[in-house]
Design an enzyme around this catalytic site. Structure first.
Site, PDB file in Angstrom:
ATOM      1  N   VAL A 289       0.837  -1.194   0.000  1.00  0.00           N
ATOM      2  CA  VAL A 289       0.000   0.000   0.000  1.00  0.00           C
ATOM      3  C   VAL A 289       0.879   1.255   0.000  1.00  0.00           C
ATOM      4  CG1 VAL A 289      -1.772   1.290   1.278  1.00  0.00           C
ATOM      5  CG2 VAL A 289      -1.880  -1.209   1.179  1.00  0.00           C
ATOM      6  N   CYS A 290       2.012   1.191   0.662  1.00  0.00           N
ATOM      7  CA  CYS A 290       2.888   2.362   0.819  1.00  0.00           C
ATOM      8  C   CYS A 290       3.262   3.030  -0.507  1.00  0.00           C
ATOM      9  CB  CYS A 290       4.139   1.997   1.603  1.00  0.00           C
ATOM     10  SG  CYS A 290       3.790   1.391   3.275  1.00  0.00           S
TER      11      CYS A 290
END
Length: 190
Positions: free
Chosen positions: A46-47
């Site tokens: 997700v980062c």
């Protein structure tokens, strides 16, 4: 105790920024608005979507006089390696702060202290005013990605309220929309 209006603490860290390692301290947060964006770790899932979204909107933040800082408990060396190996992270031109000592993650109260993710940071976004005081906080579970446009809306609201201390921004307020002027006569009228 809330971090709202708390002054950022003295610190020293290293960041990867535009092809160089640069020092960062509390002095960087004085004199301009800042967004500090914590994320769990480099080379994750997700980062990069969040850092890429912020990179796509970075010029708009800069037009508002805002510097953006991403922070994870990785080192600045790891940030460089990620920047060099990911097309999404290669778009990042704001400073990527390394916090391997967890000093910043502890101060901002986003350090995970137990479980499988111990030592990583939660997803936390903080808007800091030019005096170095925290004005907004968003912290949530690491499985939920953030949206740079919502951070932008909160920055604009914080800047508006700072410039107009007798006004307040209602829910869903966007730049140019009506604000509220809290007063005795307004009580019960909304």
């Amino acid at each position: 105790m809330s971090l709202i209006n708390k002054q950022i603490i003295p610190f020293k860290a290293s960041a990867y920024h535009n092809g160089k390692f640069v020092p960062v301290s509390e002095a960087n947060f004085i004199g301009k608005w800042s967004v500090v964006m914590f994320y769990p770790a480099d080379f994750t899932f997700v980062c990069p979507t969040e850092l890429g979204d912020m990179a796509d909107n970075y010029a708009e933040f800069q037009k508002l006089g805002v510097e953006v800082y991403s922070v994870s408990t990785d080192t600045h060396f790891t940030h460089k390696a990620w920047h060099d190996s990911s097309d999404t992270i290669a778009k990042v031109t704001y400073p990527m702060i390394g916090d391997p000592s967890h000093q910043l993650a502890r101060f901002f109260d986003v350090l995970i202290t137990e479980g499988d993710d111990e030592g990583l940071a939660l997803r936390g976004t903080f808007v800091i005013d030019p005096e170095g005081r925290i004005k907004t906080i968003e912290v949530h579970d690491n499985g939920i990605g953030r949206d740079a446009s919502e951070t932008m809306r909160r920055v604009k609201a914080a800047q508006y309220v700072a410039a107009h201390p007798n006004e307040a921004c209602p829910a869903k307020w966007n730049e140019g929309e009506a604000t509220l002027k809290p007063s005795f006569d307004l009580v019960g009228k909304i």
